[in-house]
Design a protein around this motif. Sequence first.
Motif, mmCIF file in Angstrom:
data_model
loop_
_atom_site.group_PDB
_atom_site.id
_atom_site.type_symbol
_atom_site.label_atom_id
_atom_site.label_comp_id
_atom_site.label_asym_id
_atom_site.label_seq_id
_atom_site.Cartn_x
_atom_site.Cartn_y
_atom_site.Cartn_z
ATOM 1 N N ALA A 62 6.165 -12.229 4.172
ATOM 2 C CA ALA A 62 4.774 -12.688 4.143
ATOM 3 C C ALA A 62 4.266 -12.818 5.571
ATOM 4 C CB ALA A 62 4.654 -14.017 3.412
ATOM 5 N N LEU A 83 5.887 -16.178 -5.707
ATOM 6 C CA LEU A 83 5.818 -14.716 -5.678
ATOM 7 C C LEU A 83 6.531 -14.150 -6.890
ATOM 8 C CD1 LEU A 83 6.950 -14.298 -1.973
ATOM 9 C CD2 LEU A 83 4.686 -13.623 -2.784
ATOM 10 N N ARG A 141 0.645 -6.322 -3.493
ATOM 11 C CA ARG A 141 0.935 -5.282 -2.511
ATOM 12 C C ARG A 141 2.072 -4.402 -3.029
ATOM 13 N NH1 ARG A 141 -3.374 -6.270 -1.176
ATOM 14 N NH2 ARG A 141 -4.127 -7.207 0.763
ATOM 15 N N ILE A 162 3.483 -8.682 2.330
ATOM 16 C CA ILE A 162 2.260 -9.174 1.705
ATOM 17 C C ILE A 162 1.511 -10.032 2.720
ATOM 18 C CG2 ILE A 162 3.408 -11.197 0.679
ATOM 19 C CD1 ILE A 162 1.544 -10.664 -1.796
ATOM 20 N N TYR A 284 -3.384 -2.174 -5.369
ATOM 21 C CA TYR A 284 -3.671 -1.759 -4.004
ATOM 22 C C TYR A 284 -5.093 -1.225 -3.936
ATOM 23 C CZ TYR A 284 -1.964 2.485 -6.310
ATOM 24 O OH TYR A 284 -1.733 3.482 -7.203
ATOM 25 N N PHE A 315 2.209 -1.495 5.226
ATOM 26 C CA PHE A 315 1.678 -1.955 3.948
ATOM 27 C C PHE A 315 1.742 -0.851 2.911
ATOM 28 C CE2 PHE A 315 -1.265 -5.087 6.340
ATOM 29 C CZ PHE A 315 -0.213 -5.956 6.458
#
Length: 315
Positions: A62, A83, A141, A162, A284, A315
């Motif tokens: 993160a 998460l 993500r 993320i 996304y 990413f």
Amino acid sequence: MTFRSLLLFFGLALLLSASDCIPTDDDDMSDDDDVSDDDDMSDDDDDVTPPAETVVSGEVIAVDRDTGVELSPADFAERAGGLIVYALPDASDLSEILAKDTLEGPGPYEMTVTDHLGPIDVVVVADEDSDHFIENSDIARAYAFNPLAAAGEPLEDVDLVIDLPPRGGSDCSPRDTTISGDVILDGLPDGPIGVSTNSANLAWGPLHHQLLEGAGPYSIVECSSRGSVAMLGYLDLDGNGYFEPSDPIGEAGANPVQVDLGDVSGIQITIPDGVSSPPSPPAYVALTGTVAYDSFTTGDILVYAGHATTDSYVF
């Protein structure tokens, strides 16, 4: 070479090796594996037996959305509630899952995909507002090098990044209208239930919610300024503490419910034995464009999204 550059390099290597394992058309006949019917030809793709299991593991990292600085578990706890890492046939659909791992915060994860022969997409979602609902205001993500092949061999170092903003948000006021009724389960075992108000067209939510230990009465206070809302009930069927698009979901028969006319009672929500289409986070955002070059001859061109600089997290 920096750690982040190594992450990119090994991630690309994983992509190339995994792609080679995804079954493709073994010949050019029109009636082979590209159609749904088994053509009964020996040793072709539709006769391949899916492996018993594929273990997928890695780490969730993160970072702060503005600076790219990695968040500690304590920093993460100030911005999100938890998460969930998913293995999916399609990264854009959280209602059909192959496996998942629920985490309290960033760190290692592991999940087992059974009886499936790739490809798979790996996606992480943060419960950004800590309401135990996986919804369209949460952040999802995808793994930078999706898809992967579930081919029986372990898939390791599938690391997900993320990016989280500081916790914020606003609410309507005043909350002055009470909506009440009962949640009924149709053909399902009793268990933890979440009741939520959502936008009238179900495109956004939850707006407000109540958590119940089981089927029965509920009561939620909403803002009359919303005009109308739609009511949903979720059953946490797998008991992981979250209400997700893959859980059984029911809609109130009276949707949308008018909240600008005063308190409303007797709104029944029936959760059937099936899956609906609740608000869910997009996996996304598509970025499209054109790669231009002057003197390129042969080889592969990799296009990826990173944070600010070319040696950043992918990413």
